[in-house]
Design a protein around this motif. Structure first.
Motif, short mmCIF file in Angstrom:
data_model
loop_
_atom_site.label_atom_id
_atom_site.label_comp_id
_atom_site.label_asym_id
_atom_site.label_seq_id
_atom_site.Cartn_x
_atom_site.Cartn_y
_atom_site.Cartn_z
N ALA A 414 20.71 -43.23 -64.58
CA ALA A 414 21.02 -43.05 -62.93
C ALA A 414 21.19 -41.51 -62.51
O ALA A 414 21.22 -41.42 -61.48
N HIS A 415 21.07 -40.72 -63.54
CA HIS A 415 21.51 -39.31 -62.81
C HIS A 415 19.58 -38.53 -62.89
O HIS A 415 20.07 -37.76 -64.24
N PRO A 416 19.31 -38.99 -62.94
CA PRO A 416 17.60 -37.90 -63.75
C PRO A 416 17.77 -36.48 -63.33
O PRO A 416 16.98 -35.37 -63.46
N GLY A 417 18.51 -35.70 -62.46
CA GLY A 417 18.22 -34.78 -61.51
C GLY A 417 19.18 -33.69 -62.82
O GLY A 417 19.15 -32.60 -62.48
N VAL A 418 19.98 -34.79 -63.27
CA VAL A 418 21.09 -34.20 -64.07
C VAL A 418 20.14 -33.68 -65.26
O VAL A 418 20.41 -32.35 -66.02
N PHE A 419 19.51 -34.55 -66.34
CA PHE A 419 18.96 -33.80 -67.51
C PHE A 419 17.54 -34.10 -67.26
O PHE A 419 17.07 -34.76 -66.30
N SER A 420 17.06 -33.59 -67.98
CA SER A 420 15.77 -33.05 -67.94
C SER A 420 15.37 -33.64 -68.90
O SER A 420 15.66 -34.73 -69.73
N GLY A 421 13.48 -34.21 -69.34
CA GLY A 421 13.19 -35.60 -69.53
C GLY A 421 13.12 -35.25 -71.18
O GLY A 421 12.82 -35.71 -71.75
N GLN A 422 12.97 -33.97 -71.69
CA GLN A 422 13.31 -33.71 -72.90
C GLN A 422 14.46 -34.29 -73.58
O GLN A 422 15.36 -35.17 -74.30
N GLU A 423 15.63 -34.16 -72.55
CA GLU A 423 16.78 -34.19 -73.13
C GLU A 423 16.95 -36.27 -72.68
O GLU A 423 17.65 -36.73 -74.11
N ARG A 424 16.58 -36.74 -72.07
CA ARG A 424 16.13 -37.96 -72.16
C ARG A 424 15.58 -38.96 -73.06
O ARG A 424 15.69 -40.17 -74.03
N SER A 425 14.41 -38.27 -73.60
CA SER A 425 13.38 -38.90 -74.67
C SER A 425 14.58 -38.67 -75.71
O SER A 425 14.17 -39.54 -77.12
N ASP A 426 15.09 -37.00 -76.46
CA ASP A 426 15.61 -36.76 -77.24
C ASP A 426 16.91 -38.00 -78.03
O ASP A 426 16.90 -38.82 -78.88
N LEU A 427 17.11 -38.50 -76.62
CA LEU A 427 18.28 -39.59 -76.25
C LEU A 427 18.03 -40.62 -77.45
O LEU A 427 18.02 -41.45 -78.41
N GLN A 428 17.20 -41.39 -76.50
CA GLN A 428 16.36 -41.94 -77.59
C GLN A 428 15.82 -42.45 -78.69
O GLN A 428 15.68 -43.27 -79.51
N ASN A 429 15.04 -41.18 -79.22
CA ASN A 429 14.17 -40.29 -80.63
C ASN A 429 15.98 -41.02 -81.47
O ASN A 429 16.54 -41.96 -82.87
N GLN A 453 5.96 -42.94 -76.78
CA GLN A 453 5.54 -43.14 -75.09
C GLN A 453 5.26 -41.20 -74.53
O GLN A 453 4.14 -40.69 -73.95
N GLN A 454 6.09 -40.19 -74.74
CA GLN A 454 7.00 -39.26 -74.07
C GLN A 454 6.76 -37.76 -75.09
O GLN A 454 6.41 -37.00 -74.02
N VAL A 455 6.83 -38.07 -76.26
CA VAL A 455 6.08 -37.95 -76.95
C VAL A 455 5.56 -37.69 -78.10
O VAL A 455 6.16 -38.00 -79.82
N PRO A 456 3.33 -38.20 -77.87
CA PRO A 456 3.62 -38.70 -78.75
C PRO A 456 2.87 -38.02 -80.00
O PRO A 456 2.94 -38.21 -81.30
N GLY A 457 3.55 -36.66 -80.05
CA GLY A 457 3.31 -36.68 -81.49
C GLY A 457 4.52 -35.52 -82.54
O GLY A 457 4.57 -34.41 -83.11
N ASP A 458 5.32 -36.53 -82.66
CA ASP A 458 5.95 -36.33 -82.84
C ASP A 458 5.79 -37.06 -84.63
O ASP A 458 6.32 -38.19 -84.87
#
Length: 666
Positions: A414-429, A453-458
């Motif tokens: 709901a607040h994409p501007g507050v969190f970086s894409g890395q933070e959002r993907s790390d949370l899914q992990n 899909q965001q971090v294919p090399g993990d």
């Protein structure tokens, strides 16, 4: 250890040792005499003639305050000193590694030696100038420098001067004027603050609050501060007890300032943490105490999980881990996010000041968070809110961890501007890991797929996905994830073996051949009995029985009688497709040695060995015993195979394992 509130050295004083220079080569502890025995958590020490007076001063850094100490050497001395600044031309510029020999006295008979060093102890670099105290040995006549690379060079010394530069190849000691006087530093007295568990922790980025449920005096349950897109009143959650004098003082002050607090829009709920063994007595004590104060704000009692959740919440945002004191308070903003933690009493003026920080940008929060002025060298990074879920997980609250991560994920979306894409993907992990720990493998894979899909090399996540596919008994998908991980790092013994096992579980003959290659590759990296055993299994199932038999014999040569290898060798010798490899009597000998009715397949192996040796009556007796045991079990894994074997023996035919043909022959 530090997070638990302890230091590496505690209050161990600094130590200074004096070399006694005697034949017994002892040192004397002169810490107190030198006044260097500070009660600091010392880390680094560097020496330099800071004030250019000919003696060495000391700079010390500490893990805690004071961060830096300058210790000026004012020890009186009548002996002269010399200092040399070396410059390399063919050697490195700072002449690191050079050895300086100073010659003194009549005919230069006294020699002193020092070296130019880079790095002095832990995280320290002293001055690169090489100092010598001349003592009573007389004036210095010359120095000999042995430069890095091996060449030696003599430098005669002038009769006057104390500081010289020695340039490689010049043979001349050039006098150097003392550097300008440094500003006079006034000694200060450091008064360490009293140790206390009290504190005010301002979150640089407010974090969602977990589910908090309380019970009112009337017995009704209600949720506190649910996260919401619709602003409500800021809320202060306060923990108190009737026996806690600081609590009562704090609540009395809030009562006196109720008009100011209410005008600021603050809602307060005070939660009693009194003993719950006698609810009626607790209610009576709380009611009487509140009436005496005339407390105007809401009060409640905690449910069974509230204290544990608040404990996890506060530990997520503090470095020094310790239990919540009483009183403690949590300031929640109008959207249900934790903004400030108060360990100990909080004054009315501080509460009102902190209310002005809510919903402010980071620079305003930083200014209000620090109790003294200054400049930031770099903007500190906010603690990630997922640390709350980690604390829940560490306390065994796995369900709460999942709920919190999902709530945080919704907030981030709901607040994409507050969190970086890395933070959002790390949370899914992390959500995937929490779900996996609850055996919710399909849901975990959904979260991990979104992350990958965001971090294919993990690579680590691909391995976790393979574990989840394996748990779901889907070896083909597990193998696909493992292949991706192996492409990033091939020389991983465990991963090679895992992929081999996934291919074996898939049951495809072509997979058996690949599995054999993988187990052999793993064996070349790290030989082991288990890997050799798995290699033999893969070889057998891919039709390479002769190689499988050789591997099993190699295992039994190294570890005679090892039951898994003994059983499998007997099975190959009894049921293989190549008559030239079969050996009924040896198979009987091997299978008899590992016969164990509790390990049911050993009976199947023994029956096959008897049949290959022509002992069909023994084969029938053994397989019937195995069938009876298998039928008595709640679940049967081998019954159908055993019944097929029984039919062969009744027809006076030995059993042949069709899997060992492998589509290739042996």
């Amino acid at each position: 250890m530090i997070r638990e509130g302890r230091g590496f050295s505690g209050h161990e004083r600094n130590c200074t040792f004096l070399n006694l220079a005697g034949q017994d080569q002892r040192f004397a502890n002169v810490s107190s005499a030198t006044s260097l025995d500070f009660d600091d958590d010392g880390r680094s020490v560097a020496s330099i003639d800071w004030d250019s007076d000919g003696d060495l001063d000391i700079w010390v850094t500490n893990r805690t305050g004071p961060a830096v100490r300058y210790l000026r050497n004012d020890t009186p001395s009548t002996h002269p000193s010399l200092s040399f600044d070396l410059r390399g031309t063919t050697a490195n510029r700072n002449a690191v590694g050079a050895r300086v020999e100073l010659y003194q006295g009549k005919n230069g008979t006294t020699r002193r030696i020092k070296s130019v060093r880079a790095g002095h102890g832990h995280l320290a670099q002293s001055s690169l100038h090489v100092p010598f105290g001349l003592g009573t040995a007389g004036p210095a006549s010359h120095v000999i420098v042995k430069w890095p690379g091996g060449s030696a060079e003599k430098f005669p010394l002038p009769a006057t001067g104390t500081q010289f530069q020695l340039v490689q190849g010049s043979g001349f000691a050039a006098p150097v004027a003392p550097r300008p006087a440094v500003p006079v530093l006034t000694p200060s007295t450091v008064t360490p603050p009293e140790e206390s568990d009290a504190g005010r922790i301002v979150l640089l980025r407010p974090a969602p609050v977990p589910d908090l449920v309380v019970t009112t005096a009337s017995g009704e349950t209600t949720a506190l501060a649910p996260i919401s897109p619709t602003p409500a009143k800021p809320l202060l959650i306060n923990l108190w007890a009737t026996w806690c004098a600081p609590c009562l003082k704090e609540m009395t002050e809030w009562t006196s300032a109720q008009d100011r607090l209410k005008a600021a829009g603050l809602d307060i709920v005070s939660i009693s943490v009194d003993d719950q063994t006698d609810p009626a007595a607790r209610l009576a004590a709380v009611t009487a105490t509140l009436a005496k104060i005339g407390y105007p704000f809401r009060t409640a009692f905690p449910d069974e999980n509230l204290i544990a959740r608040l404990e996890s919440l506060q530990r997520s945002f503090i470095g020094r881990q310790s239990a919540l004191p009483v009183p403690s308070s949590f300031l929640i903003d109008s959207r249900g996010r934790l903004a400030v933690i108060y360990r100990g009493p909080v004054a009315v003026d501080q509460l009102l000041a902190d209310l002005t920080l809510l919903d402010q940008p980071l620079d305003k929060i930083l200014t209000g968070a620090v109790p003294f002025p200054g400049r930031w060298l770099g903007q500190p990074k906010p603690t990630e809110a997922r640390s709350v879920a980690i604390k829940f997980l560490n306390r065994g609250l796995i369900g709460e961890a999942e709920t919190y991560v999902r709530r945080l994920s919704a907030w981030q979306s709901a607040h994409p501007g507050v969190f970086s894409g890395q933070e959002r993907s790390d949370l899914q992990n992390y959500l995937g890991a929490v779900l996996y720990d609850q055996n919710k493998f399909q849901e975990a894979l959904t979260a991990w797929n979104e992350y990958i899909q965001q971090v294919p090399g993990d690579r680590a996540t691909l391995i976790d996905m393979a574990r989840a596919w394996t748990a779901l008994k889907q070896p083909v998908e597990a193998a696909a994830a493992l292949r991706q991980a192996l492409r990033m790092k091939r020389d991983d013994v465990d991963l090679l073996a895992q992929l081999g096992r996934s291919l074996m579980a898939a049951g495809d003959p072509s997979g058996f051949r690949e599995a054999a290659s993988l187990f052999r590759e793993a064996m070349e990296l790290q030989p082991s009995r288990v890997l050799r055993f798995e290699l033999a299994q893969a070889l057998g199932l891919s039709g390479r029985c002769q190689e499988a038999i050789a591997e099993l014999r190699a295992i039994l040569t190294a570890t005679p009688g090892w039951p898994p290898a003994t059983n499998n060798l007997a099975w190959l010798l009894a049921t293989g497709p190549d008559a030239s490899l079969r050996d009924g009597p040896e198979a009987v000998r091997l299978a008899t040695s590992v016969r164990n009715p509790e390990i049911i397949f050993t009976l199947g192996t023994l029956s096959a060995a008897y049949a290959e040796a022509g002992q069909f009556d023994d084969a029938l007796q053994t397989i019937r015993e195995a069938i009876a045991i298998e039928q008595a079990r709640p679940t049967s894994e081998y019954l159908k195979d055993f019944q097929t074997m029984q039919a062969s023996y009744e027809a006076r035919q030995p059993h042949r394992d069709p899997r060992l043909a492998g589509g290739q022959g042996s």
